[in-house]
Scaffold this motif. Structure first.
Motif, PDB file in Angstrom:
ATOM      1  N   ILE A   1       0.386  -1.555   0.163  1.00 30.14           N
ATOM      2  CA  ILE A   1      -0.295  -0.094   0.539  1.00 30.14           C
ATOM      3  C   ILE A   1       1.009   1.195  -0.322  1.00 30.14           C
ATOM      4  CG2 ILE A   1      -1.992   1.381   1.399  1.00 30.14           C
ATOM      5  CD1 ILE A   1      -2.657  -1.510  -0.164  1.00 30.14           C
ATOM      6  N   PHE A   2       2.082   1.440   0.838  1.00 29.56           N
ATOM      7  CA  PHE A   2       2.928   2.114   1.312  1.00 29.56           C
ATOM      8  C   PHE A   2       3.309   2.091  -0.293  1.00 29.56           C
ATOM      9  CE2 PHE A   2       7.142   3.315   0.955  1.00 29.56           C
ATOM     10  CZ  PHE A   2       7.287   4.933   1.540  1.00 29.56           C
ATOM     11  N   MET A   3       4.266   1.585  -1.207  1.00 35.55           N
ATOM     12  CA  MET A   3       4.195   1.233  -2.416  1.00 35.55           C
ATOM     13  C   MET A   3       3.756   2.482  -3.591  1.00 35.55           C
ATOM     14  SD  MET A   3       5.129  -0.315  -5.325  1.00 35.55           S
ATOM     15  CE  MET A   3       4.949  -1.929  -5.614  1.00 35.55           C
ATOM     16  N   VAL A   4       2.840   1.648  -3.097  1.00 35.79           N
ATOM     17  CA  VAL A   4       1.619   2.331  -4.499  1.00 35.79           C
ATOM     18  C   VAL A   4       1.771   3.728  -4.124  1.00 35.79           C
ATOM     19  CG1 VAL A   4      -0.763   1.863  -5.474  1.00 35.79           C
ATOM     20  CG2 VAL A   4       0.947  -0.061  -4.865  1.00 35.79           C
ATOM     21  N   SER A   5       1.362   4.091  -3.316  1.00 37.21           N
ATOM     22  CA  SER A   5       1.321   5.584  -3.257  1.00 37.21           C
ATOM     23  C   SER A   5       2.463   6.335  -3.544  1.00 37.21           C
ATOM     24  CB  SER A   5       0.894   5.180  -1.154  1.00 37.21           C
ATOM     25  OG  SER A   5      -0.172   4.538  -1.021  1.00 37.21           O
ATOM     26  N   ARG A   6       3.150   5.457  -2.168  1.00 39.93           N
ATOM     27  CA  ARG A   6       4.663   6.489  -3.086  1.00 39.93           C
ATOM     28  C   ARG A   6       5.003   6.749  -5.255  1.00 39.93           C
ATOM     29  NH1 ARG A   6       7.628   9.416  -0.816  1.00 39.93           N
ATOM     30  NH2 ARG A   6       8.427   8.571   1.163  1.00 39.93           N
ATOM     31  N   MET A   7       4.124   5.788  -5.577  1.00 34.11           N
ATOM     32  CA  MET A   7       4.173   5.654  -6.849  1.00 34.11           C
ATOM     33  C   MET A   7       3.438   6.438  -7.624  1.00 34.11           C
ATOM     34  SD  MET A   7       7.356   3.527  -7.231  1.00 34.11           S
ATOM     35  CE  MET A   7       8.128   3.578  -5.350  1.00 34.11           C
ATOM     36  N   SER A   8       2.990   7.167  -6.651  1.00 33.40           N
ATOM     37  CA  SER A   8       1.411   8.241  -7.116  1.00 33.40           C
ATOM     38  C   SER A   8       2.262   8.104  -8.604  1.00 33.40           C
ATOM     39  CB  SER A   8       0.722   8.666  -5.943  1.00 33.40           C
ATOM     40  OG  SER A   8       1.666   9.486  -5.876  1.00 33.40           O
TER      41      SER A   8
END
Length: 671
Positions: free
Chosen positions: A273-280
């Motif tokens: 979840i964090f990774m996808v948010s970081r890759m927004s």
């Protein structure tokens, strides 16, 4: 290096030092030295994270390299930190929950022979997770990503003499490798097309390649950015246990309960979840990728919640609940509501860690028993555990004024306002999941803490361990004495987690609508769902009052009321319904057949391939043709030559005549 940069280094290195002391100290530090080293390491990381959080809130962000690990051509592979509002948000959550779990572990693992090893692993896990969230490049992200996977393998199989634990940790490791293969392809495509692994450089170049296509299948061009995002999300599907790569998480309950709280509530499973948010900035350029994320999240949120309804193992109910809640977070990401997904990540970390640790408290009191059918009526014996778990349950079901209400309601609203293809389907899934969430959550509470005291007539055969024999044998006798509240070292972390499980949601105004994440999360101007939600937000009290007229609250209450009727008013009815449901019950008991299919197709296929390579490759070709075949050829030639080496003169003369005849024939033939 400034004092603040030294503080950045201290955050991951303090738990690492604790892990090394606990793991390598042996008799020199002893059991007490091991837990003090690990707890102090994590406590230092937590306090430093709070200090960094305050510094970042004053506008001080950092993005820089610590050292260059490798240079290949013109590409630099570096270890570095990106300290912004998204990073410190995760740092505080991870270190706080980890600290609570470490303190709780002193009581839970008190008599375990692997006490020091356990603390070493948990501190090492905290270090790995912090390296992941603090990374400013894909190389370090991948290092942290794989490190948490490795340590989770060690922790799930902590009781390595139990075949079920070894099966579970191998399953977790292999399923995560499938996701990580996609993740690695995504990182490889980024390096190939961007020429760098630094986040800032990749995000800056991304608009320039927005229209670039590649052909995975000749003649079928795909947008490069969509392929990269889908590959990265496949990695998140493994770590954050999304269908169909979810199968490892329920089995991972074979690990000790503190691990369930640490890995499966607040840290490892939220890495995706964090990774996808970081890759927004990348995901915002791909409708296809976000549609994929939406649909996968919706399926996970609803269908995993259904499986929780028929589970009897207290930890497995919470495990399937975790799968469902991770589905909610994923749906928020697909709806471009990254901050809402992160907000739910935070609230969920508190109340799910609380539920797992509360379940562990019950397991200790029940002499390692995990089957809820052998519990009941524990409310009066364990008042602190009951009260704290009830707070966690109310938050998990999404009822106001508890933390889960604000984040879950915001997800539902964000998906409802989303125009991404697949949003309608995802909205139906998460809306239906609200009812099921109320049902399974209060089923657990009523089954465990209310009704008749079924433990008086049952023998407690352990499935988990906190004391005594840690390999699942436990006290195999009927309860000779009544259950009682667990010691303060267990209940104090429950109380400390119960507080944010109530109040964390009240920060919704500043986290979601006050621009907390700032530039750390990018949302495309055409995805204005969150802005519309901000326009309609008028404070915490107004949001709770408005919920009285909205469907989600009444669905959650209907689920809770259904559980009350089935397990308190008419406890004989669930068994009847289970039999009447027949085929539907079988589907849920089989968990939709994922495990059966994987065992037959992948595991069975791998064994079949191995047998085929053995019989054809090893036995037939190598042994049969190359080794034995060579021997047979040599033997045949030897037998032929032996015919001419008989010792009789006339045989030799005859051979010489034939030889001369052959030579003359060849000579005259050439002339």
């Amino acid at each position: 290096m400034t004092s603040m940069q030294q503080l950045y280094l201290l955050v991951p290195l303090a738990p690492l030092a604790g892990a090394l002391i606990a793991g390598l100290g042996g008799r020199a530090v002893g059991r007490a030295g091991a837990h003090w080293a690990a707890i102090l390491g994590v406590a230092v990381a937590f306090l430093a994270s709070v200090a960094i959080f305050i510094d970042v809130m004053h506008g001080n962000v950092f993005n820089g390299s610590v050292y260059t690990w490798l240079t290949a051509g013109g590409t630099h592979f570096e270890i570095g930190f990106l300290i912004d509002r998204l990073t410190v948000f995760m740092m505080v959550v991870v270190t706080f929950v980890s600290l609570m779990v470490h303190i709780y572990t002193i009581g839970y693992m008190a008599d375990d022979p692997g006490y020091q090893r356990f603390f070493s692993y948990t501190a090492l896990f905290t270090f790995s997770m912090l390296m992941l969230v603090m990374a400013n490049n894909f190389l370090q992200l991948f290092f942290g990503w794989e490190a948490v996977g490795l340590v989770s393998y060690l922790l799930i199989g902590f009781w390595y003499t139990r075949p079920t634990a070894i099966y579970a940790n191998l399953k977790a490791f292999l399923v995560n490798r499938v996701g990580d293969f996609g993740f690695l392809i995504g990182i490889g495509l980024i390096l190939a097309h961007f020429g760098t692994l630094d986040y800032a450089s990749v995000f800056a170049q991304a608009p320039g390649i927005a229209k670039t296509t590649i052909e995975i299948i000749p003649g079928a061009p795909w947008l490069l950015i969509s392929v990269i995002c889908i590959c990265l999300f496949i990695g998140a599907m493994g770590k954050s246990a999304q269908v169909p790569l979810h199968v490892w998480l329920p089995d991972s309950m074979e690990g000790p309960t503190p691990i369930s709280a640490l890995i499966h509530a607040a840290t490892m499973v939220t890495a995706g979840i964090f990774m996808v948010s970081r890759m927004s900035p990348l995901f915002e350029m791909s409708d296809a990728a976000r549609s994929f994320v939406l649909v996968i999240g919706g399926i996970t949120a609803f269908f995993m919640a259904l499986v929780a309804v028929i589970q009897y193992d207290i930890k497995r109910v919470i495990a399937y609940s975790t799968l469902s809640q991770l589905g909610y977070m994923t749906v928020a990401l697909g709806a471009s509501a990254y901050s809402v997904g992160m907000f739910h990540l935070m609230t969920h970390a508190f109340f799910k860690a609380l539920l797992f640790l509360g379940a562990g408290s019950v397991i200790i009191a029940m002499h390692h028993e995990q089957d809820m059918r052998k519990m009941g009526g524990l409310r009066k014996y364990m008042p602190i555990t009951y009260l704290t778990m009830m707070i966690g349950a109310l938050a998990n079901a999404g009822l106001p004024p508890f933390a889960g209400f604000f984040s879950k309601d915001s997800i539902l609203e964000a998906v409802h306002l989303s125009h991404t293809p697949g949003a309608g389907f995802a909205y139906l899934m998460v809306l239906a999941g609200v009812f099921v969430g109320g049902l399974y959550t209060f089923r657990l509470m009523f089954y465990t803490f209310h009704g008749e005291e079924r433990f008086r007539t049952q023998a407690a055969h352990g499935h988990d361990a906190g004391h005594g024999d840690e390999h699942g044998h436990g006290d195999e006798h009927a309860h000779a004495h009544e259950p009682h509240e667990t010691p303060a070292v267990v209940t104090v972390p429950l109380i400390l987690l119960a507080i944010p499980s109530i109040v964390a949601g009240w920060t919704i105004g500043s986290v979601l609508y006050g621009g907390y994440f700032g530039s750390a999360i990018y949302i495309s101007p055409e995805h204005e769902g969150l802005a519309e939600m901000a326009h309609d937000y008028h404070g915490v009290i107004a949001m709770m009052l408005h919920s009285l007229t909205s469907l989600p609250l009444w669905l959650a209450l209907a689920g809770a009321a259904t559980a009350w009727y089935l397990y308190i008013v008419n406890p004989a009815l669930p068994g009847v319904l289970r039999q009447k449901a027949g085929f539907l019950t079988t589907i849920l008991e089989e968990k939709y057949g994922f495990d059966r299919f994987n065992d037959w197709f992948f595991a069975g296929g791998a064994r079949g391939l191995g047998r085929g390579l053995w019989k054809i490759g090893d036995v037939a070709i190598i042994d049969g043709f190359m080794v034995n075949g060579t021997a047979r050829v040599v033997g045949w030639i030897s037998r032929l030559v032996r015919l001419f080496q008989s010792g009789y003169i006339y045989h030799y003369a005859f051979t010489m005549i034939i030889g001369v005849f052959v030579l003359l024939t060849l000579w005259f033939g050439q002339s």
